[in-house]
Every structure is written in C-alpha cells, then in structure tokens.
Design a protein around this motif. Sequence first.
Motif, PDB file in Angstrom:
ATOM      1  N   LEU A 141       6.300   2.058  -8.432  1.00 28.83           N
ATOM      2  CA  LEU A 141       5.657   1.472  -9.603  1.00 28.83           C
ATOM      3  C   LEU A 141       4.551   0.549  -9.122  1.00 28.83           C
ATOM      4  N   GLY A 142       3.308   0.890  -9.452  1.00 27.49           N
ATOM      5  CA  GLY A 142       2.170   0.103  -9.012  1.00 27.49           C
ATOM      6  C   GLY A 142       1.979  -1.144  -9.842  1.00 27.49           C
ATOM      7  N   THR A 143       1.143  -2.036  -9.373  1.00 30.08           N
ATOM      8  CA  THR A 143       0.883  -3.284 -10.082  1.00 30.08           C
ATOM      9  C   THR A 143       0.135  -3.048 -11.390  1.00 30.08           C
ATOM     10  N   ASP A 144      -0.425  -1.836 -11.559  1.00 31.28           N
ATOM     11  CA  ASP A 144      -1.088  -1.491 -12.819  1.00 31.28           C
ATOM     12  C   ASP A 144      -0.114  -0.967 -13.866  1.00 31.28           C
ATOM     13  N   GLY A 145       1.178  -0.894 -13.506  1.00 31.19           N
ATOM     14  CA  GLY A 145       2.183  -0.435 -14.448  1.00 31.19           C
ATOM     15  C   GLY A 145       2.421   1.049 -14.455  1.00 31.19           C
ATOM     16  N   HIS A 146       1.696   1.791 -13.635  1.00 30.01           N
ATOM     17  CA  HIS A 146       1.885   3.236 -13.553  1.00 30.01           C
ATOM     18  C   HIS A 146       2.777   3.569 -12.359  1.00 30.01           C
ATOM     19  N   SER A 147       3.598   4.596 -12.520  1.00 30.97           N
ATOM     20  CA  SER A 147       4.491   4.993 -11.433  1.00 30.97           C
ATOM     21  C   SER A 147       4.223   6.432 -11.034  1.00 30.97           C
ATOM     22  N   HIS A 148       4.586   6.753  -9.805  1.00 31.17           N
ATOM     23  CA  HIS A 148       4.534   8.141  -9.368  1.00 31.17           C
ATOM     24  C   HIS A 148       5.703   8.411  -8.433  1.00 31.17           C
ATOM     25  N   CYS A 149       6.078   9.674  -8.355  1.00 29.84           N
ATOM     26  CA  CYS A 149       7.177  10.076  -7.490  1.00 29.84           C
ATOM     27  C   CYS A 149       6.665  10.166  -6.057  1.00 29.84           C
ATOM     28  N   ALA A 150       7.179   9.287  -5.192  1.00 25.14           N
ATOM     29  CA  ALA A 150       6.741   9.268  -3.801  1.00 25.14           C
ATOM     30  C   ALA A 150       7.501  10.268  -2.946  1.00 25.14           C
ATOM     31  N   ARG A 151       8.741  10.555  -3.342  1.00 24.99           N
ATOM     32  CA  ARG A 151       9.556  11.494  -2.571  1.00 24.99           C
ATOM     33  C   ARG A 151      10.653  12.037  -3.476  1.00 24.99           C
ATOM     34  N   ASP A 152      10.848  13.354  -3.459  1.00 22.12           N
ATOM     35  CA  ASP A 152      11.892  13.944  -4.287  1.00 22.12           C
ATOM     36  C   ASP A 152      12.968  14.564  -3.405  1.00 22.12           C
ATOM     37  N   ASN A 153      13.881  15.303  -4.041  1.00 16.46           N
ATOM     38  CA  ASN A 153      14.960  15.994  -3.332  1.00 16.46           C
ATOM     39  C   ASN A 153      15.869  15.034  -2.565  1.00 16.46           C
ATOM     40  N   LEU A 154      16.106  13.854  -3.150  1.00 17.95           N
ATOM     41  CA  LEU A 154      17.062  12.907  -2.593  1.00 17.95           C
ATOM     42  C   LEU A 154      18.373  13.026  -3.361  1.00 17.95           C
ATOM     43  N   SER A 155      19.473  12.685  -2.717  1.00 21.64           N
ATOM     44  CA  SER A 155      20.776  12.780  -3.371  1.00 21.64           C
ATOM     45  C   SER A 155      21.255  11.418  -3.873  1.00 21.64           C
ATOM     46  N   ILE A 156      21.316  10.421  -3.001  1.00 23.74           N
ATOM     47  CA  ILE A 156      21.630   9.049  -3.413  1.00 23.74           C
ATOM     48  C   ILE A 156      20.600   8.154  -2.744  1.00 23.74           C
ATOM     49  N   SER A 157      19.449   7.990  -3.401  1.00 19.85           N
ATOM     50  CA  SER A 157      18.404   7.121  -2.857  1.00 19.85           C
ATOM     51  C   SER A 157      18.943   5.706  -2.775  1.00 19.85           C
ATOM     52  N   ASN A 158      18.869   5.120  -1.587  1.00 19.64           N
ATOM     53  CA  ASN A 158      19.544   3.842  -1.389  1.00 19.64           C
ATOM     54  C   ASN A 158      18.662   2.855  -0.637  1.00 19.64           C
ATOM     55  N   GLY A 159      19.175   2.237   0.449  1.00 15.83           N
ATOM     56  CA  GLY A 159      18.518   1.118   1.094  1.00 15.83           C
ATOM     57  C   GLY A 159      17.067   1.366   1.465  1.00 15.83           C
ATOM     58  N   LEU A 160      16.259   0.293   1.309  1.00 16.11           N
ATOM     59  CA  LEU A 160      14.836   0.312   1.640  1.00 16.11           C
ATOM     60  C   LEU A 160      14.489  -0.889   2.496  1.00 16.11           C
ATOM     61  N   ALA A 161      13.543  -0.699   3.417  1.00 10.87           N
ATOM     62  CA  ALA A 161      12.987  -1.810   4.191  1.00 10.87           C
ATOM     63  C   ALA A 161      11.636  -1.363   4.729  1.00 10.87           C
ATOM     64  N   TRP A 162      10.787  -2.357   5.023  1.00  8.82           N
ATOM     65  CA  TRP A 162       9.475  -2.077   5.607  1.00  8.82           C
ATOM     66  C   TRP A 162       9.392  -2.756   6.966  1.00  8.82           C
ATOM     67  N   SER A 163       8.814  -2.054   7.932  1.00  7.67           N
ATOM     68  CA  SER A 163       8.685  -2.634   9.269  1.00  7.67           C
ATOM     69  C   SER A 163       7.787  -3.871   9.203  1.00  7.67           C
ATOM     70  N   LEU A 164       7.973  -4.771  10.143  1.00  8.40           N
ATOM     71  CA  LEU A 164       7.245  -6.036  10.110  1.00  8.40           C
ATOM     72  C   LEU A 164       5.746  -5.848  10.257  1.00  8.40           C
ATOM     73  N   ASP A 165       5.328  -4.748  10.918  1.00 16.44           N
ATOM     74  CA  ASP A 165       3.896  -4.479  11.052  1.00 16.44           C
ATOM     75  C   ASP A 165       3.354  -3.624   9.911  1.00 16.44           C
ATOM     76  N   HIS A 166       4.209  -3.328   8.920  1.00 16.66           N
ATOM     77  CA  HIS A 166       3.831  -2.597   7.703  1.00 16.66           C
ATOM     78  C   HIS A 166       3.393  -1.165   7.985  1.00 16.66           C
ATOM     79  N   ARG A 167       3.817  -0.617   9.100  1.00 14.02           N
ATOM     80  CA  ARG A 167       3.438   0.761   9.445  1.00 14.02           C
ATOM     81  C   ARG A 167       4.480   1.777   9.005  1.00 14.02           C
ATOM     82  N   TRP A 168       5.692   1.330   8.697  1.00 19.86           N
ATOM     83  CA  TRP A 168       6.776   2.261   8.426  1.00 19.86           C
ATOM     84  C   TRP A 168       7.591   1.825   7.218  1.00 19.86           C
TER      85      TRP A 168
END
Length: 303
Positions: A141-168
């Motif tokens: 969900l973008g800051t403009d209020g619009h959303s898009h599907c970034a990745r499909d075919n997941l079964s139980i989408s769960n934990g998220l984290a971003w690397s400290l250098d923002h590359r991953w």
Amino acid sequence: MSPSSLDVADLEIEVRPVLQARAGLAEGPHWWQEKHLLVWVDIEASTIGLFDPSTGRNRDLPIGSHVGCAVPTASGDLLAATATGFFRVDPRNGDLTPLHHPEQHKPGNRFNDGKCDPWGHFWAGTMAYDFSPGAGALWRLGTDGHSHCARDNLSISNGLAWSLDHRWLYLIDSPTLQVMRIPLAPDGQLAGAASCCVEIPASWNCLPDGMTIDNQGMLWIALFGGGAVTRWNPGNGEHLATLRLPCQQVTSCCFGGPVLDELFITTARRNLTAAELEQEPLAGSLFVAEPGVCGAPARSFAG
C-alpha cells in the motif's frame, strides 16, 4: 521440536510475561516510539491492543473483523489490514475509516502479518482461512493510498523485515519453512527473484511465523509450535541463538522500549485443549526479554 537441536544456542536470559492477555491469536507487535506503546493485535478477537509497559495497562480497540496487523501512521492514527480490507483507525476512540479491499474477490482470505518499509509504505500479506496452498499474496500500500500485488502464490504470508542497507526484503511463507530474500530497487519495489537465506529444519516440527531484525542485521524468528524465538544470520543461514518461552505457540516479536533493547513477544492459545492449557497457563500472553542487542527502529506509514 528436537531439544538437542537448540540446546547449544540457548540464551540463558529471563523471559517474563507482561500482559496475561489470554489471546486466541496475538500477533503483529509494533513499537510505537512516539507514544511509548506496544501496538499488537488479537486476530481472532478482531481487536488492536495498545499496551503501555510502564503501567502494565492495555486498551483494546474493537475492529469488527479479523485484523492481521496494525501500524502507526505519520498522521498519528493507525493503519490496519483486516479480513475486510485496509482501514485507518483512530486510536482515541476506535473510529474506522475504510480505504479499500484489494482481495474483495476472495472472501475466503484474510490479511495476516504486515509492517512498513524504510520508505514508509505498508506491506501486508494474505492467506486463506482454510490454508489453501498458493491462495495468499503480498500487497504493498503506497503513501498515495493505492495498493498493488507485489507477490502472489503465497500460502501463509508472514514475517517481514528489511535489511539495514535497504537492499533486501526478507519474507516468510510459513509452510515453506524458509525466509526468502528478495532484492529491492532504490524506491523499495521488488527488483528480482527470491532466494532462500534461512531454513527452519523440518525435524523441529514447527513453523516460522513473525520476524524482526536487530541493529546487527540478524533476524529474530518466532516459531509457532516450537516454543521459542530464534536468531539467525541471513548472510549465511546460521542459527545463532534460541530464546525459549513457556508456551509453544510463539507468533511474533519486535524490539521496543526507550532504546529498543527489549524484545516483545506475542503468543497464542488457539485450539489448545484444556489439558494443554493447564500445562501452558501463560499461552496467549505478551512477554518481554532483554537479549543483549537492540533493534532497528520500526517505521510508520508515511501516508
């Protein structure tokens, strides 16, 4: 879980209950730095909790539908992902403002875990109530209020984290027992194929659930059915440490406190029998530990 597989890395530190919530499915902890509150959800109770560690008091906001996660926004309210879509929530009185529902065509799905990226966008994943393989997706969900599907075919989408250098982006699809690592473009969009960076051994007989990252770039992964939070190096997949809890259904974790040196942990009690609850009276509680490292600051939604 096989005890011998974890003993070498056990952390001998106190894990103490801070709120005996008796939650069916506590999830999604997020430290709200500006208000010194822990935001968390009880998915099955359809509530957002606001817990103040300094007083031990918790206030529940009823949402009216199963809520997978909630995060603070730059405007001072909350953004929630629920079984009926995205909502803004007034933390003062619980008033709801609907945004939109990207999976309205999938009534058998609900939102699960989610959080904000370093750019202030909100990412939240879905899953089917009947756990159908491949029925879920990861939405941005973008800051403009619009959303898009970034990745499909997941079964139980769960934990998220971003690397400290923002590359991953690190992402857990629980039944795979893996943490996927996905390259990012400079604006935070997914920019390449996923690869496995951490794998939970099948012999542990548990599922990776929620996840956070510390200020050394290491991942902390809650093990549902495993009674622990585990620390991993995403660079080489090494299991570094284990923090045991007195209940098996450990759902997620986040760093909080004034200097982000406290690890808050959520747990569940869903589908436990009376005998199991007698053995695990603290199931469904919120816990805290001081693991000796600090976390990376959680991001708010910039929209």
